[in-house]
Design a protein around this motif. Structure first.
Motif, PDB file in Angstrom:
ATOM      1  N   LEU A 333     -32.534  -7.133 -12.940  1.00 49.91           N
ATOM      2  CA  LEU A 333     -32.049  -8.102 -11.960  1.00 49.91           C
ATOM      3  C   LEU A 333     -30.582  -7.878 -11.641  1.00 49.91           C
ATOM      4  N   GLN A 334     -29.797  -7.459 -12.635  1.00 46.10           N
ATOM      5  CA  GLN A 334     -28.386  -7.204 -12.382  1.00 46.10           C
ATOM      6  C   GLN A 334     -28.181  -5.910 -11.598  1.00 46.10           C
ATOM      7  N   LYS A 335     -29.075  -4.975 -11.772  1.00 46.15           N
ATOM      8  CA  LYS A 335     -28.953  -3.703 -11.057  1.00 46.15           C
ATOM      9  C   LYS A 335     -29.181  -3.883  -9.561  1.00 46.15           C
ATOM     10  N   VAL A 336     -30.147  -4.715  -9.203  1.00 44.35           N
ATOM     11  CA  VAL A 336     -30.471  -4.937  -7.787  1.00 44.35           C
ATOM     12  C   VAL A 336     -29.511  -5.966  -7.213  1.00 44.35           C
ATOM     13  N   ASP A 337     -28.836  -5.610  -6.131  1.00 44.23           N
ATOM     14  CA  ASP A 337     -27.823  -6.475  -5.511  1.00 44.23           C
ATOM     15  C   ASP A 337     -28.474  -7.324  -4.421  1.00 44.23           C
ATOM     16  N   ASP A 338     -28.932  -8.482  -4.799  1.00 45.39           N
ATOM     17  CA  ASP A 338     -29.586  -9.436  -3.892  1.00 45.39           C
ATOM     18  C   ASP A 338     -28.527 -10.423  -3.416  1.00 45.39           C
ATOM     19  N   THR A 339     -27.918 -10.146  -2.265  1.00 42.43           N
ATOM     20  CA  THR A 339     -26.704 -10.848  -1.839  1.00 42.43           C
ATOM     21  C   THR A 339     -26.861 -12.362  -1.832  1.00 42.43           C
ATOM     22  N   MET A 340     -27.902 -12.877  -1.205  1.00 40.17           N
ATOM     23  CA  MET A 340     -28.099 -14.326  -1.086  1.00 40.17           C
ATOM     24  C   MET A 340     -29.106 -14.867  -2.099  1.00 40.17           C
ATOM     25  N   ALA A 341     -29.423 -14.075  -3.107  1.00 36.28           N
ATOM     26  CA  ALA A 341     -30.327 -14.498  -4.193  1.00 36.28           C
ATOM     27  C   ALA A 341     -31.683 -14.959  -3.679  1.00 36.28           C
ATOM     28  N   VAL A 342     -32.249 -14.231  -2.720  1.00 41.54           N
ATOM     29  CA  VAL A 342     -33.530 -14.649  -2.148  1.00 41.54           C
ATOM     30  C   VAL A 342     -34.678 -14.513  -3.147  1.00 41.54           C
TER      31      VAL A 342
END
Length: 480
Positions: A333-342
């Motif tokens: 989860l930290q590796k993937v940059d989900d900008t708006m936490a969708v």
């Protein structure tokens, strides 16, 4: 005994060529209004929410991704998407996809829709705004680094090869999950679970923002973000209130449940922020608002008010836990940059709502929504009514729907990203990411000096040579 006769209809209710006898004017008016409310959630709702929630240098790019998606989806929708999602003709040998066709012919648009007492034109418009907001929600995971040209390709491709399959399978009367009895009142599966999973998957393939942006990405205008959030919340009146396709008591219940769950979720998230971080966060409150809206969506008109409150408690706490605790301990989860936490606000909350629907769906309310009694029974009422098997069946179908949508979107989104990167880079260059909007579009969101005028010598909004001379002159004065 004389035959009783009904009084004649008022002249404004008499059928005519423009108002056929099968059309209900009230239903048609509400459906068009509900669709427009959902459209306003995107334009301008999510446009200004994204534009205010990101770093200043990304405000234009973030807003433009949403605006482009809205326009592009409409053209694709009437060109082929609507019939692929809701058409009567299936692709031979493919039980989860409609045959592509144009939805522009007046002979088709003026006929009665597959459900409801209004024309196909109204249904095409109503379903379009749902398709559009799904793509815009996906954009939330990709803000701050996706190549705009790649986004221009991604939108029509994902709509065609992912959204249409999910919508047909769950919402079309010919869809296999629809026939099995999956309850997705207004898009917890088709829209929110899909966008959350697809957004997270696309974020994996696109890659992260720059290290500087990942470390510090402050909103450039929280008040503007709140304005967009307010439009999103109020627009959900049409989002959930329009899905019975009729102005009914069930539509009224769906609207009230929507707002009750959302308020409960916001307050729950706020309380957890206060307990663990000692400060009330307005950004956290918006996150809690969104998870509440998403969680109630698959259940809005088929659960009672007390269930809406329980769902709000769950949607304000479980996504909070996955975002604040699980996310920080998970390397993936930290590796993937989900900008708006969708992933948390839409995928987790949407799946949660789907499961809770399987628990709390009330048979009577399901009948008002679907006109079928025996098939739709939440597990809670299965125990209460002595039909436990039916309740477990409903919960199992809800879980099957979650599994189906997750697999569909991981696979299709990954394949599309791999395809697109052979045509254009998915991610902007490091140099362009340092600059932001100016590099991507040659425009800035705010004028911080003068009236926003730009000198001709530089594409970046100031005269580089003059600026260098000024710095040199300032240095000479300082030395003197």
């Amino acid at each position: 005994m004389s035959n009783s006769t009904y009084p004649p209809l008022p002249i404004n209710l008499l059928p005519d060529p423009a108002s056929p006898d099968w059309m209900n004017k009230g239903d048609n008016a509400w459906q068009l209004t509900a669709a427009t409310l959902v459209g306003l959630q995107s334009v301008p709702g999510l446009i200004i929410l994204y534009g205010g929630a990101v770093k200043k240098k990304w405000a234009v790019n973030s807003a433009f991704m949403a605006l482009y998606a809205f326009a592009c989806v409409l053209v694709c929708w009437v060109g082929w998407g609507y019939h692929m999602s809701f058409g009567d003709t299936l692709i031979k040998g493919v039980p989860f996809w409609g045959r592509a066709d144009v939805a522009l012919n007046q002979n088709y648009l003026l006929k009665q829709a597959f459900s409801g007492k209004f024309p196909n034109a109204t249904m095409v418009y109503f379903q379009f705004v749902f398709a559009a907001i799904t793509l815009i929600l996906i954009a939330g995971a990709l803000l701050g680094r996706m190549n705009f040209y790649a986004w221009m390709l991604f939108v029509p491709l994902w709509l065609t090869f992912s959204y249409t399959i999910g919508a047909f399978s769950i919402w079309s009367p010919n869809g296999f999950l629809f026939k099995k009895g999956l309850i997705d009142y207004s898009g917890g599966f088709v829209i929110h679970l899909s966008s959350g999973v697809a957004g997270f998957t696309a974020a994996y393939w696109v890659g992260p923002r720059s290290n500087k942006d990942r470390e510090r990405f402050p909103p450039n205008n929280i008040l503007l973000m709140l304005t967009g959030a307010g439009l999103l919340w109020m627009g959900w009146t049409g989002f959930n209130g329009g899905d019975p396709y009729v102005v009914s008591v069930d539509a009224s219940l769906a609207v009230l449940n929507t707002h009750v769950c959302t308020a409960t979720s916001l307050l729950t998230w706020l309380l957890l922020d206060l307990i663990f971080f000692r400060k009330p966060s307005v950004i956290g409150a918006v996150q809690g608002m969104i998870t509440g809206l998403v969680c109630i969506t698959p259940a809005a008109g088929v659960v009672q008010g007390w269930a809406a409150i329980l769902m709000g408690l769950c949607s304000g706490s479980i996504p909070w836990f996955t975002m604040m605790v699980v996310h920080k301990k998970s390397l993936l989860l930290q590796k993937v940059d989900d900008t708006m936490a969708v992933l948390h606000t839409h995928a987790i909350a949407g799946a949660l709502g789907g499961i809770l629907t399987g628990l709390f769906a009330h048979p009577r309310l399901c009948f008002l929504f679907t006109t079928s009694y025996a098939q739709y029974v939440g597990l809670f009422y299965g125990f209460q009514m002595g039909v436990v098997h039916t309740g477990f069946r409903q919960l199992g179908i809800q879980l099957l729907g979650i599994f189906y949508i997750v697999i569909l979107n991981v696979v299709v989104t990954s394949l599309l990203c791999l395809l697109i990167q052979f045509i254009v880079p998915l991610r902007m260059s490091d140099e362009d990411m340092e600059i932001g909007d100016e590099a991507a579009h040659g425009e800035e969101a705010y004028a911080i000096w003068g009236q926003g005028e730009k000198l001709e010598n530089s594409r970046y909004g100031y005269d580089i040579e003059s600026s260098a001379k000024s710095r040199h002159a300032a240095g000479q004065i300082e030395m003197a």
